[in-house]
Design an enzyme around this catalytic site. Structure first.
Site, mmCIF file in Angstrom:
data_model
loop_
_atom_site.group_PDB
_atom_site.id
_atom_site.type_symbol
_atom_site.label_atom_id
_atom_site.label_comp_id
_atom_site.label_asym_id
_atom_site.label_seq_id
_atom_site.Cartn_x
_atom_site.Cartn_y
_atom_site.Cartn_z
ATOM 1 N N TRP A 70 0.832 -1.213 0.000
ATOM 2 C CA TRP A 70 0.000 0.000 0.000
ATOM 3 C C TRP A 70 0.853 1.244 0.000
ATOM 4 O O TRP A 70 0.579 2.211 -0.723
ATOM 5 C CB TRP A 70 -0.985 -0.022 1.166
ATOM 6 C CG TRP A 70 -2.038 -1.073 0.970
ATOM 7 C CD1 TRP A 70 -2.247 -2.178 1.731
ATOM 8 C CD2 TRP A 70 -2.996 -1.144 -0.103
ATOM 9 N NE1 TRP A 70 -3.290 -2.914 1.204
ATOM 10 C CE2 TRP A 70 -3.763 -2.312 0.098
ATOM 11 C CE3 TRP A 70 -3.283 -0.326 -1.206
ATOM 12 C CZ2 TRP A 70 -4.798 -2.692 -0.776
ATOM 13 C CZ3 TRP A 70 -4.308 -0.699 -2.067
ATOM 14 C CH2 TRP A 70 -5.047 -1.866 -1.846
ATOM 15 N N ASP A 101 -2.040 6.770 6.186
ATOM 16 C CA ASP A 101 -3.085 5.924 5.615
ATOM 17 C C ASP A 101 -3.465 4.926 6.714
ATOM 18 O O ASP A 101 -2.707 4.010 7.012
ATOM 19 C CB ASP A 101 -2.535 5.212 4.372
ATOM 20 C CG ASP A 101 -3.520 4.186 3.807
ATOM 21 O OD1 ASP A 101 -4.643 4.045 4.339
ATOM 22 O OD2 ASP A 101 -3.153 3.519 2.804
ATOM 23 N N LYS A 145 -12.812 -1.572 5.774
ATOM 24 C CA LYS A 145 -12.127 -2.527 6.650
ATOM 25 C C LYS A 145 -12.618 -2.381 8.088
ATOM 26 O O LYS A 145 -13.088 -3.334 8.667
ATOM 27 C CB LYS A 145 -10.616 -2.350 6.564
ATOM 28 C CG LYS A 145 -10.045 -3.045 5.336
ATOM 29 C CD LYS A 145 -9.164 -2.196 4.508
ATOM 30 C CE LYS A 145 -8.848 -2.885 3.186
ATOM 31 N NZ LYS A 145 -8.071 -2.018 2.317
HETATM 32 C C1 LIG Z 1 -7.450 -1.483 1.318
HETATM 33 C C2 LIG Z 1 -6.389 -0.462 1.495
HETATM 34 C C3 LIG Z 1 -6.240 0.589 0.592
HETATM 35 C C4 LIG Z 1 -7.075 0.728 -0.663
HETATM 36 O O1 LIG Z 1 -8.340 1.145 -0.341
HETATM 37 P P1 LIG Z 1 -9.438 1.433 -1.481
HETATM 38 O O2 LIG Z 1 -10.534 2.019 -0.648
HETATM 39 O O3 LIG Z 1 -9.770 0.129 -2.105
HETATM 40 O O4 LIG Z 1 -8.875 2.405 -2.440
HETATM 41 C C5 LIG Z 1 -5.260 1.517 0.839
HETATM 42 N N1 LIG Z 1 -4.456 1.427 1.908
HETATM 43 C C6 LIG Z 1 -4.568 0.418 2.805
HETATM 44 C C7 LIG Z 1 -3.653 0.350 3.980
HETATM 45 C C8 LIG Z 1 -5.540 -0.561 2.621
HETATM 46 O O5 LIG Z 1 -5.655 -1.561 3.499
#
Ligand SMILES: *Cc1c(COP(=O)(O)O)cnc(C)c1O
Length: 361
Positions: free
Chosen positions: A102, A172, A196
Site C-alpha cells: 500500500w 493511511d 475494513k
Molecule cells: C485497502 C487499502 C487501501 C485501498 O483502499 P481502497 O478504498 O480500495 O482504495 C489503501 N491502503 C490500505 C492500507 C488498505 O488496506
C-alpha cells in the site's frame, strides 16, 4: 441464521447488531416512508446522519477542534493522488515510508505529481517489519511525511509514530482506524477507506488539520480539493449516503462497546488467541511479521508447504471460515481481525488451528 466466521481483508465483517438495525430501518427510515438511499442529501434527516457520523468520529477518535472530518469517495486509492495534488509543494519533496504494497502504491501516485523521497524502507526485510522511529529520516524541507499505519497485506503495524515537528505527518489508516486510541494532534492528515474497520465500501474518511485545508494550489479541480469538501461539510455533491449512514451505525456500536480504548483491549484479546496458536505450535505455524511489528488487524502466517496451506484453506471453508487465504501477492494465510470480528470467531479459529495441527502435524 448461520453467520460465517468472517476473516475477510476488505470489504470485511460488519457488526451483526449494526446489520440488524440497518435492516429494521431499510424500507422506512424514521417514519419518512422511504429508505435513507431514496431521500435528498439536502433533507434534514440526512443532514442529521451526516452530522452525527462526523461528531461521533470526533468524539470517539479524539479529533481536536482545529481539524475537519470529511466523507469523500474514490477510496483510499484516490487519497494516494489527492494528497500530493493538494499538499506536495514545488521544490519540497514528499517523504514516504516504504513498508509494503500500500505504501508503494501511495509513492507511485505522488511521483506523478512531484518529487518524492523514501524516508525509510523495510523492503530489504521483505516488508516483514515496520521501521523503528529512529530509522525514518525526513528532509527538513519535506512537504510532508507519509506512512501506512497498518500494512494490510504483510500484516505489520506501527506501534509508535515519529515526531515530525513542523512537517505534517500523514497516515493511511485504512486498515486500523479506530482499532486503538491515537493522538490525532500528531498528524496533519489521516485517511481511511471505510470498508475494513468502519463499515461498508463507498466512503473514505479524511481527517485534516485546518491550516492544511487552505493550502491547495488554485489549479486543482473542485472535486479534488480538500477545501471544497470542508466548506460544504462533505455535501458539495451527492455523498455516498447509505455508506455514511452505515458508518454512523458502526460508530454508535463502538460507542456502546465503551469506545476505542475498549476496542483495543478487545482486539488484543482476539489476536492473542491466534498469535498464541501460531507461537505455541512448535513451528507448525510460522508468523510472517516480525514480532515487534505484528498487526492487531491482519495476522499473516504460513505452513510448511503450499499444499498444506491449500488444505488448510479448503478444510477451514468447509467448517464455516471465510477469507483465510493470504493476499495473492504474498501467498500464505491471513486472518483479518478488524473491530467487528467477534471474539467467538477468533476462538473458533484457534480451535480449528489446533485441530488441523493434530491431523497434519
Ligand atoms: C485497502 C487499502 C487501501 C485501498 O483502499 P481502497 O478504498 O480500495 O482504495 C489503501 N491502503 C490500505 C492500507 C488498505 O488496506
Amino acid at each position: 441464521m448461520a453467520r460465517a466466521f468472517n476473516f475477510n481483508a476488505g470489504p470485511a465483517a460488519i457488526p451483526l447488531e449494526v446489520l440488524q438495525q440497518a435492516a429494521e430501518q431499510f424500507v422506512d427510515y424514521q417514519g419518512a416512508g422511504m429508505s435513507i438511499m431514496e431521500m435528498s442529501h439536502r433533507s434534514a434527516l440526512y443532514e442529521g446522519v451526516n452530522n452525527e457520523a462526523q461528531s461521533l468520529l470526533r468524539e470517539l477518535f479524539g479529533v481536536p477542534d482545529n481539524y475537519q472530518v470529511l466523507f469523500l469517495q474514490g477510496g483510499a486509492s484516490t487519497q494516494f493522488a489527492m494528497l500530493p495534488m493538494n499538499l506536495l509543494k514545488p521544490g519540497r519533496p514528499a517523504a514516504y515510508v516504504k513498508t509494503g504494497a500500500w505504501a508503494d502504491k501511495a509513492i507511485k501516485e505522488a511521483k506523478l505529481i512531484g518529487d518524492t523521497v523514501v524516508a525509510a524502507s523495510t523492503e530489504a526485510d521483505s516488508y516483514m517489519r515496520m521501521p523503528e522511529v529512529a530509522e525514518i529520516i525526513v528532509p527538513s524541507n519535506a512537504s510532508y511525511l507519509h506512512l501506512t499505519s497498518n500494512e494490510t497485506i504483510g500484516g505489520t503495524q506501527f506501534h509508535e509514530f515519529p515526531d515530525t515537528g513542523d512537517i505534517p505527518l500523514v497516515a493511511d489508516m485504512s486498515s486500523d482506524i479506530l482499532s486503538r486510541p491515537i493522538d490525532v494532534s500528531k498528524f496533519g492528515v489521516i485517511y481511511a477507506g471505510a470498508q475494513k474497520n468502519l463499515g461498508p465500501s463507498g466512503v473514505t474518511v479524511v481527517i485534516i488539520r485546518d491550516d492544511l485545508v487552505q493550502e491547495s494550489p488554485k489549479t486543482i479541480p473542485a472535486m479534488f480539493r480538500y477545501d471544497t469538501h470542508a466548506k460544504s461539510s462533505s455535501l458539495y455533491n451527492t455523498p455516498p449516503s447509505f455508506s455514511v449512514y452505515m458508518v454512523s451505525l458502526v460508530l454508535k456500536w463502538i460507542q456502546a462497546k465503551g469506545g476505542v480504548a475498549q476496542m483495543e483491549q478487545y482486539n488484543r484479546d482476539k489476536t492473542k488467541l491466534i498469535y498464541d496458536a501460531i507461537d505455541l505450535s512448535g513451528g507448525f505455524y510460522r508468523g510472517c511479521a516480525q514480532p515487534q511489528s505484528r498487526s492487531l488487524m491482519n495476522i499473516t502466517f504460513r505452513l510448511g508447504s503450499e499444499e498444506l496451506e491449500k488444505l488448510f484453506v479448503k478444510q477451514s471453508e468447509a467448517e464455516g471460515f471465510v477469507g483465510l487465504k493470504g493476499h495473492r501477492d504474498v501467498g500464505g494465510l491471513r486472518a483479518s481481525t478488524y473491530n467487528a470480528v467477534p471474539l467467538e470467531s477468533c476462538e473458533a479459529l484457534a480451535q480449528f488451528m489446533a485441530d488441523f495441527q493434530k491431523r497434519n502435524g
